[in-house]
Structure formats: C-alpha cells, structure tokens
Design an enzyme around this catalytic site. Structure first.
Site, short mmCIF file in Angstrom:
data_model
loop_
_atom_site.label_atom_id
_atom_site.label_comp_id
_atom_site.label_asym_id
_atom_site.label_seq_id
_atom_site.Cartn_x
_atom_site.Cartn_y
_atom_site.Cartn_z
N CYS A 76 0.85 -1.20 0.00
CA CYS A 76 0.00 0.00 0.00
C CYS A 76 0.88 1.25 0.00
CB CYS A 76 -0.99 -0.04 1.16
SG CYS A 76 -2.33 1.15 0.97
N HIS A 178 -3.84 -4.83 -0.44
CA HIS A 178 -3.39 -5.41 0.82
C HIS A 178 -3.43 -6.94 0.74
CE1 HIS A 178 -3.10 -1.84 3.44
NE2 HIS A 178 -3.95 -1.33 2.58
N GLU A 180 -2.50 -9.00 2.86
CA GLU A 180 -2.90 -9.54 4.16
C GLU A 180 -4.41 -9.50 4.39
OE1 GLU A 180 -1.66 -6.60 3.60
OE2 GLU A 180 -2.38 -5.09 5.02
#
Lengths: 196, 255
Positions: A76, A178, A180
C-alpha cells in the site's frame, strides 16, 4: 528471517498475523542491522507519505532500505514509498522505482475516493510474487493515491483509469492492494514472496 | 472493475453476537469468532463488528476479541463502538482492525473525525450514521444502541454527511432507521439522495430482507456496498447465492 519495518503504521498487526497464518513469524523492527540481516523485508504503511518518509528519515533507514539486495515488499503506502516522489505531501520518496505517485481522480471529479474495496488484477507479469495467481483475481484496495502504469508495473487495476496494482524493480516489489486482507489470493502472493 | 461489497454486520453485546429488530429486544446469537470464520468462508467482502452497548454505556469495546478476529480473518473488518479519542482508535487499529467506525462520539465532538483522519489517514475512519425520516426530512439519531437512550438530534442527515466528508471521513455507513429490521428493502430514495451529496464510499444499511433488495439498491443508487445483519445470521440470505444472483443481474461482485 522476515522483518516488517516499523514504519509507524497502524495496520502492522494484520500483516504479522497473515504471516502467522502461513506458519512463519515476522519480526517488527526499526533497527538497521536487523533489517540488513533479514532474508525478506516488508515495508508496510498506513498514514501519509510525508509522515512515513519523516519516520524513515528520523530512524536513518532511508539509505539502509535503498541499499538492500534481498527481496523487499512494499504494501500500500509502502509500495508508493518505493517511487521517486509522491503528490501526497509533495515529498521525495525512496527513488527505487522511477515515477510519481498521484492523487486518484484528478481527471474525474465524480470518482469516489478513497478507492476502497475489491478490484480485479490485470496481471501483465505472472512470475515472481504473482506466480499462479489467476488473471482477474480480486484483491482488497484502500487508497487515495496511486502510481500510474510504468515500466515496473506487473499488475494493472482499473479505477477511473489503469494504475499500478503491483510493481517490481530488481529485488523491490510492491502491491498497492493489501495481500494480508485479500483472502486466499493474498496469502498466495505472500507465500510467493517468501519463496523468492 | 471495483466490486460491490456485501457486508455482514455483527452486533456485539457483552462479548457475544446479538441481532436486533429495530434495535429492540436483542436476542443472543453466539460466539464472535465462529461468526467471523463463517462469514469469511461464505464469501463476505468485509465484516463490521459493532458493539451496540459501548456508546450508551460510556465504555470502549474490549480489545481481546479484536486481536483474535484479526488473527483468523484474511478479509478486512472494522470495529465500531464508543471510540472517543485517538488513543481508543489506536488500540483497536493496533489490535488488527482495518477501520474504525464512529457514530455517537462524532456527533458529540465532530472535531474527533478530523483528529482521527490526521492521525491514521481517511481510509481508516468510517462514520456510522443512524438516520430517521421525520416529517419528510431526514434527521440523525444518537445512542441507538439502547432504546431508552436513543434520541433525535437537531442535525439533518444531508448536512451531517457533508460535514463528515469535509472533516476527512473515508466512508459513510448510512443506517436508514425507518427500514431497519423490517426487511422491506433498503431506503433507495434516501440513499440515492445522500449518494449525490458526497464523493466518499457510501454503504447502505437497514432493510435487507431478500436478494432482490440488494439488486435494487445497487441498480438504483451508486452505493459501494450493502450491509445487513439478521438476514445473514438466520440464513434467510446465503452470501454465495446472493452473489451469484447479483452477477446474473450484471452487478460486479467478487466470487
């Protein structure tokens, strides 16, 4: 050893948890020696480009990061910091990838900003971290600035216009989305990164 | 293309998931982590955990479960409830939440929105708004977690959405109270009106009862996502089926 550079962002825990789900531990550190000795390095980032660069400068990490030769993944804002310059706070960044990060929607005032949610990945380089990731998979984005498509772009995503959703320059990788928080696709991308 | 988000909202009270019909007579539903995994696997795009007791009791949500949710979830989630300061927000974001959502405290102190966005970035800051139609206009309600404390404010919803956007909010969840829990569909008229006033993401809330309600809200208003609670919790709507249906209606969804 995997190290997450402690860039002061608030979402570092979720990146650590994502590696735990892959069965590996990632250490949070702002120590130059620890970072240099790591096999894989994550440059996270939530907040603004100006405050993140200031923090890296205060920690004397700018040259440390520039000189790394092992795989580095910017996530990001962390990806945006890899570029020459960011229009957010008009700040010089790490200069590892040529180009400028620009505010989304400068050409389309009707576009809803931040670009928030799941958008599809138009993969132009299906190697490296994007290995085995199906074309047009969805990933989770949440950002107001983006890097235009350039020579280092490995994934494009369209929001108003195409921007760089993932980049690679030598050992430096970046995802605007992202991983994650991008479900099984995100886990695969992180796993690919660890296998570099 | 950016997909429309389907967002289950888990109302949390005293550490368990509850549901509400027009915010009255909450019924105990079950364990938070069980629901988090269930919705992850069902294809939810994002989850909202809303501690409905927090604001009205003057306390902040317990953080332990937030960390546990962050450990198991690989989709984004936000936490709402009683966040009154930068420190409250930091604790929740550091525990692994992606966004914080503020409602009553933002009404008490609008400057809080600006303080939070400066500290964490707009992306992290969601403003929840409970909006009720009174005599043909929309008004913001406060302390809706507790029916005894719920009250109308003097703020018009149309003014408040613009103010929160100007203060830097990254997203608005508009809960249309007249529709909430009655399952007659989203408040298309209000959502379309509000959508035109702001250029940050807008999430529809209140009124989902069947698949076609989602189709209607996405076709008739340019909302970015639709939130619902009980219809998902009691399996009246299956997210996988809903998304297949929406795709057949040419709505962009993540499958």
């Amino acid at each position: 050893m995997i190290t997450i550079i402690d860039s002061g962002g608030a979402n570092i825990a979720s990146i650590q948890f994502a590696f735990e789900r892959l069965g590996v531990s990632a250490e949070l550190s702002d120590d130059a020696d620890t970072i240099k000795k790591s096999s894989h390095i994550i440059l996270p980032g939530v907040g603004s480009a100006g405050s993140a660069m200031k923090r890296l400068k205060d920690l004397s990490l700018i040259e440390v990061i520039r000189s790394l030769t092992q795989p580095v993944l910017g996530i990001c804002l962390g990806m945006q910091l890899l570029f020459d310059f960011s229009e957010e706070d008009n700040i010089e960044c790490l200069g590892l990838i040529s180009g400028k990060v620009l505010k989304i929607s400068s050409n389309d005032k009707k576009l809803i900003v931040p670009h928030m949610g799941w958008n599809s990945l138009n993969i132009t380089d299906c190697k490296w971290i994007m290995k085995n990731v199906p074309h047009l998979s969805y990933a989770y984005f949440i950002h107001s600035y983006a890097a235009p498509v350039g020579k280092s772009t490995s994934v494009m995503t369209c929001y108003g216009e195409n921007f760089s959703a993932a980049v690679r320059q030598n050992n430096f990788y970046g995802t605007q989305f992202h991983p994650e928080r991008s479900s099984v696709i995100g886990s695969l991308i992180l796993k690919n990164f660890l296998e570099l | 293309m950016l997909a429309k988000r389907i967002i289950p909202c888990l109302d949390v009270k005293n550490g368990v998931v509850v549901k509400g019909v027009q915010f009255k007579n909450h019924q105990i539903m079950g364990d938070i982590l069980k629901y988090a995994l269930y919705y992850r696997d069902a294809g939810a795009d994002e989850l909202v955990f809303y501690d409905i007791t927090a604001s009205s009791d003057g306390r902040i949500v317990d953080k332990q479960w937030i960390s546990k949710v962050a450990q198991i979830l690989d989709i984004p989630f936000s936490v709402a409830g009683g966040i009154r300061s930068i420190n409250d927000a930091r604790v929740i974001l550091n525990a692994g939440a992606d966004k914080i959502s503020i409602n009553s405290p933002a009404l008490e102190n609008p400057q809080l929105i600006n303080d939070l966005t400066r500290e964490f970035g707009s992306q992290c800051v969601v403003i929840g708004i409970d909006s009720h139609e009174d005599n043909g206009d929309y008004y913001v309600y406060q302390y809706t977690g507790d029916i005894k404390k719920t009250r109308a404010t003097a703020r018009r919803t149309e003014d408040w959405v613009i103010e929160v956007q100007n203060l830097g909010a990254g997203e608005i969840v508009l809960n249309c109270m007249n529709q909430d829990g009655v399952k007659n569909g989203y408040d298309i008229q209000q959502l379309a009106k509000i959508r035109k006033l702001v250029h940050i993401p807008l999430i529809a809330s209140g009124g989902a009862g069947m698949n076609s309600h989602f189709n209607a809200v996405f076709k008739n208003t340019n909302v970015d996502g639709a939130l619902a609670a009980s219809v998902f919790h009691n399996n009246a709507i299956q997210i996988g089926e809903l998304k297949k249906y929406l795709r057949s209606e040419n709505i962009e969804v993540r499958i």
